[in-house]
Design an enzyme around this catalytic site. Structure first.
Site, short mmCIF file in Angstrom:
data_model
loop_
_atom_site.label_atom_id
_atom_site.label_comp_id
_atom_site.label_asym_id
_atom_site.label_seq_id
_atom_site.Cartn_x
_atom_site.Cartn_y
_atom_site.Cartn_z
N LYS A 196 5.95 -3.28 12.90
CA LYS A 196 4.81 -2.64 12.26
C LYS A 196 4.38 -1.45 13.11
O LYS A 196 4.05 -1.59 14.28
CB LYS A 196 3.65 -3.63 12.12
CG LYS A 196 2.40 -2.97 11.53
CD LYS A 196 1.34 -3.98 11.17
CE LYS A 196 0.09 -3.30 10.65
NZ LYS A 196 -0.92 -4.24 10.20
N ARG A 206 -7.71 0.43 4.80
CA ARG A 206 -8.90 0.24 5.63
C ARG A 206 -10.17 0.57 4.86
O ARG A 206 -11.22 -0.01 5.10
CB ARG A 206 -8.77 1.05 6.92
CG ARG A 206 -7.62 0.51 7.80
CD ARG A 206 -7.38 1.34 9.04
NE ARG A 206 -6.17 0.91 9.75
CZ ARG A 206 -5.59 1.60 10.73
NH1 ARG A 206 -6.12 2.74 11.13
NH2 ARG A 206 -4.50 1.14 11.31
N LYS A 223 -4.63 2.05 16.59
CA LYS A 223 -4.02 0.78 16.99
C LYS A 223 -2.76 0.98 17.83
O LYS A 223 -1.88 0.12 17.88
CB LYS A 223 -3.75 -0.06 15.74
CG LYS A 223 -5.04 -0.33 14.95
CD LYS A 223 -4.85 -1.32 13.82
CE LYS A 223 -6.21 -1.65 13.18
NZ LYS A 223 -6.07 -2.63 12.07
N GLU A 239 11.69 -6.07 18.79
CA GLU A 239 10.53 -6.78 18.22
C GLU A 239 10.99 -7.84 17.21
O GLU A 239 10.50 -8.97 17.19
CB GLU A 239 9.59 -5.80 17.51
CG GLU A 239 8.69 -4.98 18.41
CD GLU A 239 7.52 -5.80 18.95
OE1 GLU A 239 7.42 -7.00 18.67
OE2 GLU A 239 6.70 -5.20 19.68
N LYS A 254 7.19 -2.13 8.24
CA LYS A 254 6.01 -1.54 7.63
C LYS A 254 5.62 -0.29 8.39
O LYS A 254 5.62 -0.34 9.62
CB LYS A 254 4.88 -2.57 7.70
CG LYS A 254 3.58 -2.13 7.11
CD LYS A 254 2.54 -3.18 7.37
CE LYS A 254 1.21 -2.68 6.89
NZ LYS A 254 0.12 -3.53 7.26
N SER A 280 -0.61 1.23 1.52
CA SER A 280 -1.65 1.84 0.70
C SER A 280 -1.54 3.36 0.61
O SER A 280 -1.72 3.94 -0.46
CB SER A 280 -3.01 1.44 1.25
OG SER A 280 -3.14 1.81 2.61
N TYR A 319 1.85 -2.33 -4.04
CA TYR A 319 0.73 -2.23 -4.97
C TYR A 319 1.21 -1.80 -6.36
O TYR A 319 0.45 -1.80 -7.31
CB TYR A 319 -0.31 -1.24 -4.43
CG TYR A 319 -0.80 -1.64 -3.05
CD1 TYR A 319 -1.69 -2.70 -2.89
CD2 TYR A 319 -0.33 -1.00 -1.90
CE1 TYR A 319 -2.11 -3.09 -1.65
CE2 TYR A 319 -0.75 -1.39 -0.63
CZ TYR A 319 -1.64 -2.45 -0.51
OH TYR A 319 -2.04 -2.85 0.73
C1 PBG Z 1 -4.29 -5.49 9.07
C2 PBG Z 1 -3.38 -4.92 8.07
C3 PBG Z 1 -3.24 -3.56 7.76
C4 PBG Z 1 -2.38 -3.50 6.69
C5 PBG Z 1 -1.98 -4.80 6.38
N1 PBG Z 1 -2.60 -5.66 7.26
C6 PBG Z 1 -3.91 -2.37 8.32
C7 PBG Z 1 -3.81 -2.10 9.75
O1 PBG Z 1 -2.96 -2.59 10.47
O2 PBG Z 1 -4.68 -1.35 10.19
C8 PBG Z 1 -2.02 -2.23 5.99
C9 PBG Z 1 -1.60 -2.34 4.57
C10 PBG Z 1 -1.64 -1.09 3.78
O3 PBG Z 1 -1.95 0.01 4.26
O4 PBG Z 1 -1.37 -1.20 2.58
N2 PBG Z 1 -3.76 -6.04 10.20
#
Ligand code: PBG
Length: 328
Positions: A196, A206, A223, A239, A254, A280, A319
């Site tokens: 990720k 968010r 992050k 990982e 992701k 998203s 989505y």
């Molecule tokens: C939270 C999480 C996130 C997403 C899935 N779980 C956001 C992040 O890591 O800040 C993102 C999913 C998306 O953008 O559709 N841990």
């Protein structure tokens, strides 16, 4: 005699194209993200995710029945936590009567055969919007992993089939697996967000959960100290390997489209199912360009979903799942 070999023979009609097509999309490819919120009769559109909603539990029940009838048999649950229930340790995440726990039961009651996966991370519960506990300018690793393990057990107890840790703490898959085993949840699976990346494509998500990192002294407002650097490729393999060794049943890459090289690397190296999360921001970009009339929404959607599948995805978290299946 020129040319003897004409590749265009295999493209000359839809009949031959479909006969030689290497990949197809089906409803069972999809894992559907669902956003849940408190209240009754609430169905709020997310501003940066057109036609995607936060649902109260009564709407959640209707939604999963609809998904099930469309052939969509797996959901990934996220909850929007009211501000007054947020703290640094995500205490509310362990509430047996919390929104996530009630959402799991709601889905299972409405649709007992629906596969329920749950997001496991602190950010929606954290007053700081981080995926772990914040202390002394750090996102604490081991303490957070412990908490994620307890959270996973709580979700399993409520009826989740799989937990999906999305936090990127080191060692959390082992912590979670051990905690699940110790509590007898030997059949509860783990889908690990293993590669990720620290991505700017998560912005609309968010917004949806009101979970963006806030200003804290000496802590980056992003992050990048736990999610991966998007310049890195080999690290994704390391990982993923660790997560498999620690007990992940399914691994994930992701975001999606910008990271299909990583998907193929992992597909070539490992033999576990791979989930790809088309996130998203990817969804929002297609919606926005289509709204302006600059691209053909459905055509671009299918092209992107197929690219994800072709790259090696076993599971597509998107989505667009409903939009796509409706047109299949
Ligand atoms: C939270 C999480 C996130 C997403 C899935 N779980 C956001 C992040 O890591 O800040 C993102 C999913 C998306 O953008 O559709 N841990």
């Amino acid at each position: 005699m020129f040319p003897l070999i004409r590749n265009r023979r295999l493209r000359s009609s839809e009949a031959i194209r479909s006969l030689v097509r290497e990949n197809i999309l089906t409803p069972s490819d999809f894992l559907v993200p669902v956003f849940v919120t408190e209240g009754k009769n609430v169905k709020e559109e997310i501003a940066s995710m057109p036609n995607y909603y936060r649902l109260s539990l009564d709407h959640l029940e209707k939604e999963v029945k609809e998904l099930w009838h469309m052939g969509l048999g797996a959901v990934l649950l996220f909850v929007k936590v009211p501000d007054h229930l947020k703290d640094n340790k995500g205490t509310e995440a362990l509430n047996p009567e919390g929104l996530m726990q009630r959402a799991i039961k709601t889905v299972k009651n409405a649709c007992p055969d629906m596969l329920v996966m749950t997001d496991v991370a602190l950010d929606p519960f954290s007053s700081y919007g981080h995926d772990g506990i914040v202390a002394n300018g750090q996102i604490l690793n081991d303490e957070s992993a412990d908490l994620l393990a307890q959270m996973s057990v709580s979700h399993a107890r409520a009826g989740a089939d799989f937990v999906a840790p999305s936090d990127m703490m080191d060692g959390r898959i082992l912590s979670i697996r051990e905690a699940l085993e110790a509590e007898g949840f030997i059949n509860t699976g783990i889908m690990s967000y293993s590669a990720k990346y620290a991505s700017s494509f998560y912005g609309p998500f968010r917004d949806a959960l009101d979970s963006a990192p806030v200003d804290i002294e000496n802590v980056p407002k992003n992050k990048s100290t736990y999610q991966m650097d998007y310049a890195n490729r080999l690290e994704a393999i390391r990982e993923t390997q660790l997560d498999i060794e620690e007990g992940a049943d399914i691994v994930m890459v992701k975001p999606g489209l910008c990271y299909l090289d990583i998907v193929r690397d992992i597909k070539n190296q490992f033999d576990v199912p791979i989930a790809v999360y088309q996130v998203s921001g990817e969804y929002a970009m297609v919606k926005a360009a289509a709204e302006k009339g600059w691209i053909d929404h459905d055509a671009v959607m299918f092209e992107q979903l197929m690219a994800i599948k072709r790259a090696g995805a076993t599971i597509i978290t998107s989505y667009f799942a409903k939009d796509a299946v409706r047109l299949m």
